[in-house]
Every structure is written in structure tokens, then in C-alpha cells.
Design a protein around this motif. Sequence first.
Motif, PDB file in Angstrom:
ATOM      1  N   ALA A  80       0.824  -1.208   0.000  1.00  0.00           N
ATOM      2  CA  ALA A  80       0.000   0.000   0.000  1.00  0.00           C
ATOM      3  C   ALA A  80       0.861   1.262   0.000  1.00  0.00           C
ATOM      4  CB  ALA A  80      -0.918   0.000   1.223  1.00  0.00           C
ATOM      5  N   LEU A  81       2.160   1.123   0.245  1.00  0.00           N
ATOM      6  CA  LEU A  81       3.128   2.229   0.269  1.00  0.00           C
ATOM      7  C   LEU A  81       2.863   3.208   1.413  1.00  0.00           C
ATOM      8  CD1 LEU A  81       3.348   3.042  -3.566  1.00  0.00           C
ATOM      9  CD2 LEU A  81       4.752   1.445  -2.241  1.00  0.00           C
ATOM     10  N   ALA A  82       2.086   2.791   2.415  1.00  0.00           N
ATOM     11  CA  ALA A  82       1.749   3.693   3.529  1.00  0.00           C
ATOM     12  C   ALA A  82       2.991   4.116   4.299  1.00  0.00           C
ATOM     13  CB  ALA A  82       0.749   3.006   4.461  1.00  0.00           C
ATOM     14  N   ALA A  95       7.012   8.081   5.798  1.00  0.00           N
ATOM     15  CA  ALA A  95       8.438   8.374   5.994  1.00  0.00           C
ATOM     16  C   ALA A  95       8.914   9.494   5.075  1.00  0.00           C
ATOM     17  CB  ALA A  95       9.266   7.107   5.753  1.00  0.00           C
ATOM     18  N   GLY A  96       8.038   9.952   4.192  1.00  0.00           N
ATOM     19  CA  GLY A  96       8.398  11.054   3.305  1.00  0.00           C
ATOM     20  C   GLY A  96       9.196  10.634   2.090  1.00  0.00           C
ATOM     21  N   MET A  97       9.151   9.365   1.737  1.00  0.00           N
ATOM     22  CA  MET A  97       9.889   8.907   0.564  1.00  0.00           C
ATOM     23  C   MET A  97       9.190   9.391  -0.703  1.00  0.00           C
ATOM     24  SD  MET A  97      12.255   7.625   2.159  1.00  0.00           S
ATOM     25  CE  MET A  97      12.590   7.082   3.831  1.00  0.00           C
ATOM     26  N   LYS A  98       9.989   9.641  -1.728  1.00  0.00           N
ATOM     27  CA  LYS A  98       9.465  10.217  -2.957  1.00  0.00           C
ATOM     28  C   LYS A  98       8.969   9.125  -3.912  1.00  0.00           C
ATOM     29  CE  LYS A  98      12.641  14.083  -2.507  1.00  0.00           C
ATOM     30  NZ  LYS A  98      13.890  14.699  -2.974  1.00  0.00           N
ATOM     31  N   GLU A 103       1.454   7.953  12.191  1.00  0.00           N
ATOM     32  CA  GLU A 103       1.171   7.388  10.870  1.00  0.00           C
ATOM     33  C   GLU A 103       2.257   6.395  10.462  1.00  0.00           C
ATOM     34  OE1 GLU A 103       1.206  10.343   7.854  1.00  0.00           O
ATOM     35  OE2 GLU A 103       0.454   9.006   6.293  1.00  0.00           O
ATOM     36  N   LEU A 104       3.510   6.771  10.754  1.00  0.00           N
ATOM     37  CA  LEU A 104       4.616   5.884  10.411  1.00  0.00           C
ATOM     38  C   LEU A 104       4.604   4.638  11.298  1.00  0.00           C
ATOM     39  CD1 LEU A 104       7.208   5.540   8.680  1.00  0.00           C
ATOM     40  CD2 LEU A 104       8.469   6.601  10.572  1.00  0.00           C
ATOM     41  N   ALA A 105       4.495   4.855  12.602  1.00  0.00           N
ATOM     42  CA  ALA A 105       4.524   3.716  13.532  1.00  0.00           C
ATOM     43  C   ALA A 105       3.350   2.774  13.290  1.00  0.00           C
ATOM     44  CB  ALA A 105       4.514   4.217  14.969  1.00  0.00           C
TER      45      ALA A 105
END
Lengths: 132, 40
Positions: free
Chosen positions: A48-50, A55-58, B6-8
Motif C-alpha cells: 500500500a506504500l503507507a 516516511a516522506g519517501m518520494k 502514521e509511520l509507527a
Amino acid sequence: MAELRPHVDELRTLGVEPWVIGSGTPAEARDFQQHIHAESIPVVVDQALASYRAAGMKRSVFRTLHPKSWARGIKAMIAHPQRRTAGDPWQLGGAMIVRPDGDVRWRYVSDAAGDHPAIATLLDEARKAVAA
Amino acid sequence: MRASEELAGATVVDTDGTERALGDLWRERPALLLWVRHFG
């Protein structure tokens, strides 16, 4: 990931556990681990790329196909011949070190395909994270 | 900087198909997380 394999024991001795996160399926992750002989590195998947987004990845077609990625791509293909793409082809990666209290000690966001932190940087940042 | 909720809370799946929260990966010890472009 293949470049990380010789340094996994050093990371664990420091007290840092390495994890690889990919966007393919669990079966593709297992296949990839076996292909590069890196079964000792735990892999999880996020189709899902959540976690990438959080993490702010592009994610970018332009950044993936940008000419500055070509030289890196050729170099990577020579070192580790690529098979078919398993996962989102436009998603870029990155790295992060997180301590148990949730403190993000270091973060790296790839700017283009083939842009990733040097192993020496990963090890240095891991040492700093456990010394802090 | 702290890891966001959100990350965790992002769901990831082990190679055996078990779902877990990303935050579980750093619960016990510092974690070096490497997001890869793709498996290939």
C-alpha cells in the motif's frame, strides 16, 4: 541490500536491527532474499506504500527515469544484475534509524533511482544512534 | 524528530504473510529501516 549483507553482524553487535521494506509481495521478498543470499536480513513488505508516504519517501516517474539515474543504474546492474521489477517501479526509497522511544536519529530520502546512502554512512549513523 | 503515529502505525507484512505495525520493528531495539525501490 546486497551491499548491507556483510555488515549485518556488525549492526547487530551495535544493538541495531536492520530491516528492509519493499513494495512487492511477501513471495517476491522471499525470492529476492534468496537471490542475493541475504536471508539473514529481515524483510517486510508494504504494497500500500503507507510507510513510504509516512516516511516522506518520494514517488516520481521523472526522478526514476532522470538521466542522472542512468549511470547509477548501469553501475548497479553490473554489480547486481537486475531481474524483473517486483514492486512499484516509480517508488523511491530511503533509510531511517529509529530508537525504541520513537526518536528518529537519522533519515535519508533518495532523490533519484540509485541514490542511496553509503554503507559507511549507515554504520556511522548506527553508531551515533546507540551512543546518543 | 519523532516517528509519527502514521509511520509507527503503517501496516507491513512479514515474508510469511503476518501483518504487523511498522512501529513493532523498533519497539525492542534501535532499527535501521531501509526502504528499497523494488525487489529486483
